[in-house]
Design a protein around this motif. Sequence first.
Motif, PDB file in Angstrom:
ATOM      1  N   LYS A   1       0.829  -1.206   0.000  1.00 19.03           N
ATOM      2  CA  LYS A   1       0.000   0.000   0.000  1.00 19.03           C
ATOM      3  C   LYS A   1       0.864   1.257   0.000  1.00 19.03           C
ATOM      4  N   SER A   2       1.972   1.206   0.752  1.00 18.69           N
ATOM      5  CA  SER A   2       2.866   2.358   0.798  1.00 18.69           C
ATOM      6  C   SER A   2       3.530   2.592  -0.562  1.00 18.69           C
ATOM      7  N   VAL A   3       3.953   1.513  -1.205  1.00 21.52           N
ATOM      8  CA  VAL A   3       4.569   1.632  -2.529  1.00 21.52           C
ATOM      9  C   VAL A   3       3.573   2.231  -3.522  1.00 21.52           C
ATOM     10  N   ALA A   4       2.360   1.709  -3.521  1.00 29.13           N
ATOM     11  CA  ALA A   4       1.342   2.206  -4.449  1.00 29.13           C
ATOM     12  C   ALA A   4       1.083   3.687  -4.229  1.00 29.13           C
ATOM     13  N   GLU A   5       0.955   4.072  -2.966  1.00 32.62           N
ATOM     14  CA  GLU A   5       0.675   5.480  -2.660  1.00 32.62           C
ATOM     15  C   GLU A   5       1.809   6.383  -3.137  1.00 32.62           C
ATOM     16  N   SER A   6       3.043   5.940  -2.936  1.00 29.72           N
ATOM     17  CA  SER A   6       4.174   6.774  -3.345  1.00 29.72           C
ATOM     18  C   SER A   6       4.265   6.915  -4.853  1.00 29.72           C
ATOM     19  N   LEU A   7       3.691   5.946  -5.592  1.00 30.74           N
ATOM     20  CA  LEU A   7       3.690   5.995  -7.061  1.00 30.74           C
ATOM     21  C   LEU A   7       2.434   6.656  -7.610  1.00 30.74           C
ATOM     22  N   GLY A   8       1.580   7.166  -6.729  1.00 34.43           N
ATOM     23  CA  GLY A   8       0.348   7.804  -7.179  1.00 34.43           C
ATOM     24  C   GLY A   8      -0.732   6.828  -7.553  1.00 34.43           C
ATOM     25  N   LEU A   9      -0.666   5.605  -7.026  1.00 33.71           N
ATOM     26  CA  LEU A   9      -1.652   4.579  -7.336  1.00 33.71           C
ATOM     27  C   LEU A   9      -2.486   4.275  -6.093  1.00 33.71           C
ATOM     28  N   GLY A  10      -3.524   3.455  -6.276  1.00 32.35           N
ATOM     29  CA  GLY A  10      -4.364   3.040  -5.156  1.00 32.35           C
ATOM     30  C   GLY A  10      -5.712   3.764  -5.167  1.00 32.35           C
ATOM     31  N   PRO A  11      -6.609   3.402  -4.238  1.00 31.65           N
ATOM     32  CA  PRO A  11      -6.434   2.378  -3.197  1.00 31.65           C
ATOM     33  C   PRO A  11      -6.320   0.972  -3.796  1.00 31.65           C
ATOM     34  N   VAL A  12      -5.411   0.178  -3.239  1.00 29.55           N
ATOM     35  CA  VAL A  12      -5.079  -1.116  -3.818  1.00 29.55           C
ATOM     36  C   VAL A  12      -6.190  -2.124  -3.556  1.00 29.55           C
ATOM     37  N   THR A  13      -6.578  -2.823  -4.610  1.00 33.12           N
ATOM     38  CA  THR A  13      -7.574  -3.890  -4.445  1.00 33.12           C
ATOM     39  C   THR A  13      -6.941  -5.058  -3.717  1.00 33.12           C
ATOM     40  N   PRO A  14      -7.659  -5.708  -2.791  1.00 39.69           N
ATOM     41  CA  PRO A  14      -7.046  -6.781  -2.002  1.00 39.69           C
ATOM     42  C   PRO A  14      -6.752  -8.048  -2.808  1.00 39.69           C
ATOM     43  N   ALA A  15      -7.486  -8.305  -3.868  1.00 48.32           N
ATOM     44  CA  ALA A  15      -7.303  -9.545  -4.632  1.00 48.32           C
ATOM     45  C   ALA A  15      -6.160  -9.393  -5.631  1.00 48.32           C
ATOM     46  N   ASP A  16      -5.411 -10.494  -5.824  1.00 48.30           N
ATOM     47  CA  ASP A  16      -4.331 -10.499  -6.804  1.00 48.30           C
ATOM     48  C   ASP A  16      -4.927 -10.414  -8.210  1.00 48.30           C
ATOM     49  N   TRP A  17      -4.233  -9.749  -9.122  1.00 51.82           N
ATOM     50  CA  TRP A  17      -4.775  -9.529 -10.468  1.00 51.82           C
ATOM     51  C   TRP A  17      -3.865 -10.078 -11.559  1.00 51.82           C
ATOM     52  N   HIS A  18      -2.636 -10.469 -11.228  1.00 48.78           N
ATOM     53  CA  HIS A  18      -1.637 -10.766 -12.258  1.00 48.78           C
ATOM     54  C   HIS A  18      -2.057 -11.898 -13.193  1.00 48.78           C
ATOM     55  N   GLY A  19      -2.834 -12.846 -12.704  1.00 52.63           N
ATOM     56  CA  GLY A  19      -3.291 -13.930 -13.562  1.00 52.63           C
ATOM     57  C   GLY A  19      -4.637 -13.664 -14.206  1.00 52.63           C
ATOM     58  N   MET A  20      -5.187 -12.484 -14.002  1.00 49.38           N
ATOM     59  CA  MET A  20      -6.505 -12.146 -14.555  1.00 49.38           C
ATOM     60  C   MET A  20      -6.412 -10.707 -15.061  1.00 49.38           C
ATOM     61  N   ARG A  21      -5.946 -10.544 -16.291  1.00 48.88           N
ATOM     62  CA  ARG A  21      -5.523  -9.230 -16.770  1.00 48.88           C
ATOM     63  C   ARG A  21      -6.646  -8.501 -17.525  1.00 48.88           C
ATOM     64  N   ASP A  22      -7.801  -8.464 -16.874  1.00 54.00           N
ATOM     65  CA  ASP A  22      -8.960  -7.888 -17.534  1.00 54.00           C
ATOM     66  C   ASP A  22      -8.856  -6.372 -17.694  1.00 54.00           C
ATOM     67  N   VAL A  23      -8.111  -5.698 -16.814  1.00 56.17           N
ATOM     68  CA  VAL A  23      -8.037  -4.240 -16.929  1.00 56.17           C
ATOM     69  C   VAL A  23      -7.250  -3.838 -18.166  1.00 56.17           C
ATOM     70  N   PHE A  24      -6.185  -4.568 -18.497  1.00 57.99           N
ATOM     71  CA  PHE A  24      -5.481  -4.295 -19.747  1.00 57.99           C
ATOM     72  C   PHE A  24      -6.379  -4.638 -20.935  1.00 57.99           C
TER      73      PHE A  24
END
Length: 466
Positions: free
Chosen positions: A219-242
């Motif tokens: 969460k801290s990394v995301a905030e520092s990069l201007g991202l978030g709020p981070v969704t709790p579920a992993d997304w890397h194997g389900m790339r629907d946003v791309f």
Amino acid sequence: MMNSLISGWLLILASSSSPSSPQTVEDVFTPEHRNTLVMQVEAAIANAQADHGVISRKAAREIGRTATLEYAPLDDVAAEYKIVRHRMVALLNVWRRSLSPEAQNALHFGATTVDIYDTVRILQVRESIGLLREDMLAVEALLVDLAREYRDTPMIGRTLGQHALPITFGKKASVWAAANRRNIERLNDMECRLVTLGVFRGAVGTHLGLGPKGIEIEKSVAESLGLGPVTPADWHGMRDVFGEYASVLSISSRTYSKIGEEIFFLQSTDIGEVYERRASTAISSSTMPHKRNPSRSEALIHWGRVIPAEADILMDDIANAFERDNTSRPNSTIEDLSVDAAEMMDDLESLLERLEVEPGRMAENLGRTDGMILAQRIVFALQEDVGKEAAEAHVTEAARASLTQGLSFREALLADPEIGPYLTDNIDELLDPSTYLGLSAEQADETIAWLASTPATPVCGETSAR
């Protein structure tokens, strides 16, 4: 804690030279910008880990200070890649040569390659969205100018390739402007989802290997990069946003292809209601000097075919196997798709800047059916006197007589003994297309007002993180 996170990240920015923001979508995907983002993400991770006591503050500062291409030149990374055959390891190996042993051990601590490169891809797509949105807003301004300038300019409305009823060119331009704004809104909506994707979760998305504070660090990394709020579920194997990004660009390309196709046909010799202004030195044909060939409108038709085909690859990539996959090689497609979308926007903006409107030819074409496009209006005018069904039958017969007996539509209407007497006093007014435009002008006004009053930038709510 929040103050320490912010102060730590500001220290990193102050001690390293940030790259200038990309000016074009093509700039977003250069090797220089990609590797710079990789190093900035690594620095953000190190800073967050230091804030949470995982690595030392001294190591985090050193990583942040060296997070520039000066410490990982592209040529050196390329040479290292030939040895290790792994792009992440190649960059890290070169970078570590400039670090102290403590910082070497702290760099990329607990992270995996996909954490870094997927985060970079999120940042790149977001940068592309911002640049594409700027292009779309420039197009909106041009379309609003057209809608305003030609608010009252009559032209024929066409359905199924036939003359139907009069409209105004301003109304047509406002329809294009509204479609363009919907493209902006789709980009905004998907950007709100894009920024919620997790950035630091380990090989199978469980934060395993990142320690008990893995979720807080992410969460801290995301905030520092201007991202978030981070969704709790992993997304890397389900790339629907791309995939959604691709589908939005696909829809956009088809709407702009529609605009290009209309302009392409409207400037044909037989219609001639608009044309693309070209430089005086430009040549349309090597053998037919009289031709004034379309250019940018043709390009938009092309993009309406190419971009959906590229988007289909990213839609297919949604079906990843298990927790992590990359069999579609989607990264290069994201780059190609984004760059092509930017080129499409350049073509559209150039087309609208060069567009010449011919009100005289529009008026001429309104008369090509000898007033028959006002048949509906004649029926409305007669229905109280003879009834709607009878009015339609007599007006239809008058149109047939005009086409087969060499009469003008006006003459055929007046010659009909049943309806002619009711039309004698107002026939010329009824057959004037400039006074039968419906609410074309008002629609243009309302569209312009809506565009001016509606935010064109993302307004992300809490639900976007779920």
